[in-house]
Write a protein that holds these residues in place. Structure first.
Motif, PDB file in Angstrom:
ATOM      1  N   ASN A  70      -5.617   4.785   0.399  1.00 25.42           N
ATOM      2  CA  ASN A  70      -5.095   4.002   1.508  1.00 25.42           C
ATOM      3  C   ASN A  70      -3.709   3.516   1.114  1.00 25.42           C
ATOM      4  O   ASN A  70      -3.560   2.653   0.251  1.00 25.42           O
ATOM      5  CB  ASN A  70      -6.018   2.819   1.812  1.00 25.42           C
ATOM      6  N   ASP A  91      -1.599   1.804   2.739  1.00 20.34           N
ATOM      7  CA  ASP A  91      -1.257   0.450   3.186  1.00 20.34           C
ATOM      8  C   ASP A  91      -1.778  -0.602   2.211  1.00 20.34           C
ATOM      9  O   ASP A  91      -1.045  -1.510   1.810  1.00 20.34           O
ATOM     10  CB  ASP A  91      -1.825   0.177   4.585  1.00 20.34           C
ATOM     11  N   THR A  92      -3.037  -0.480   1.842  1.00 18.31           N
ATOM     12  CA  THR A  92      -3.658  -1.473   0.959  1.00 18.31           C
ATOM     13  C   THR A  92      -3.476  -1.139  -0.515  1.00 18.31           C
ATOM     14  O   THR A  92      -3.633  -2.004  -1.377  1.00 18.31           O
ATOM     15  CB  THR A  92      -5.159  -1.597   1.250  1.00 18.31           C
ATOM     16  N   ASN A 120      -3.107   7.634  10.350  1.00 20.35           N
ATOM     17  CA  ASN A 120      -2.150   6.526  10.291  1.00 20.35           C
ATOM     18  C   ASN A 120      -0.691   6.962  10.230  1.00 20.35           C
ATOM     19  O   ASN A 120       0.193   6.087  10.241  1.00 20.35           O
ATOM     20  CB  ASN A 120      -2.455   5.663   9.062  1.00 20.35           C
TER      21      ASN A 120
END
Length: 393
Positions: free
Chosen positions: A363, A365-366, A392
């Protein structure tokens, strides 16, 4: 003898009211049997008088002491109230005019407050230090544009915003030397050619021998007053000296072992964006090196091509001429690929225990990253990343 007679009558005379008997209704006192007894009675009477006198003196002394300490306590309360009132001595703001105010690296709130007061920016030092303490605020070095007669809270808002600081260069963990030079040129006014000349000279007189002529990895993250330095050499030397001091403080081994630690730490710094993963990533690197596997790191390939890892192409991954292509060349790259921070350096010295051989950030983003011991498990993690990218991006 006459004194004794007078004493005798003084001690044994009892007044009676008219029409009554002896006061108290008791028997009349018995006369002393001898002169010795008379002297004894007189001595007792004197001792009684002295006792009363001493008691009176003690009481007076206690009252005097109590009054002294009471007054002293009142003064302390008054002084405390005066100090409390001083804390709220603050300008309402917003102020007027313009003040160029510099916070030097390492200065504390008290010293900064005194300088603000001298510059007529704040009304009292307490107004500033109290609000700094109440907010546990971090004050950044740099040159800030302020006003005269500002509210302390407005001053704090500016001094805690690094984006409002001018003249000070911030070197961040994970930055490359090229990015540091770009920022240093803009802030210092020193030409890029001068910085490149120092780089091309292999940092002679600045870098330690184990750096092998490369500044990469040897610039200590932190804040530097480059505007106040006169040359590119001075700027580089300040950063390198602080890096060496920090490595000594962290207990990083010297010589070639130190350079090895820096290379591994720089890869870990570039590959993940969470400190929790540094120890696992450095363990993956050590496990792969122990088994003779290529490291296969996008970050090293990107460094060799002067691009970001997200911009690595298939052609770059196949390019065997790139000495930083850890897909095609086994072992560590020739130099660090960034300036790692303390956490990554410590992880390089003390990797976590584990048998992982792969890791994949699933991920972006995280920053969630998964570790695997087999290629099959790793392929599942890569598939999870591809799915995230499809949803995404």
């Amino acid at each position: 003898m006459s004194d004794n007679i007078h004493d005798f009558f003084d001690e044994n005379t009892h007044w009676v009211e008219q029409g009554t008997g002896v006061l108290g209704g008791g028997e009349p006192p018995q006369p002393p049997k001898s002169r010795r007894e008379m002297r004894k009675r007189r001595k007792q009477r004197k001792q009684k008088r002295y006792g009363v006198l001493i008691a009176v003196v003690v009481v007076i002394a206690l009252i005097a002491c109590g009054g002294y300490f009471g007054v002293r306590k009142l003064h302390e309360i008054r002084d405390s109230q005066s100090q409390s009132n001083a804390i709220v001595e603050d300008y309402p703001g917003p102020g007027y005019g313009e003040v160029s105010f510099t916070v030097e690296d390492g200065q504390g709130a008290v010293e900064i407050a005194k300088n603000l007061l001298k510059a007529d920016v704040i009304k009292s030092t307490d107004a500033f230090t109290s609000i700094v303490g109440a907010n546990d605020a971090k004050l950044y070095p740099g040159t800030f544009t302020l006003k005269k007669h500002m509210a302390a809270s407005d001053v704090l808002t500016i001094l805690t915003d690094s984006s409002k600081a001018a003249g000070f260069l911030e070197v961040r963990p994970g930055e490359r030397v090229s990015a540091v030079i770009t920022d240093a040129v803009a802030l210092s006014g020193i030409s890029e050619d001068e910085f490149n000349a120092v780089i091309n000279n292999k940092g002679d007189g600045i870098l330690p021998a184990e750096a092998n002529g490369s500044f990469e990895g040897w610039l200590e993250p932190g804040t530097y007053n480059v505007k106040g330095m006169s040359s590119a050499s001075d700027i580089f030397k300040d950063m390198v000296d602080k890096r060496i001091a920090k490595l000594d403080e962290l207990g990083v081994p010297s010589g070639s072992d130190r350079e090895r630690v820096m290379i591994i730490a720089s890869i870990a710094e570039a590959e993940v964006n969470k400190a929790d993963y540094y120890g696992k990533v450095t363990r993956v690197i050590e496990n792969r090196l122990a088994q003779g596997m290529s490291l296969g790191m996008d970050s090293t390939v990107a460094y060799g091509n002067n691009v970001q890892p997200a911009d690595v192409t298939t052609a770059m991954l196949q390019d065997e001429s790139n000495p930083y292509n850890t897909y095609k060349i086994t072992g560590l790259p020739p130099t660090p690929i960034s300036n790692p921070g303390d956490d990554a350096i410590q992880a390089a010295m003390n990797p976590e225990s584990g048998d992982w051989l792969y890791f994949c950030t699933v991920n972006l983003d995280t920053g969630e990253t998964k570790f695997a011991t087999t290629a099959e498990e790793h392929d599942k993690n890569v598939a999870e990343l591809r799915q995230w990218q499809a949803e995404n991006q």
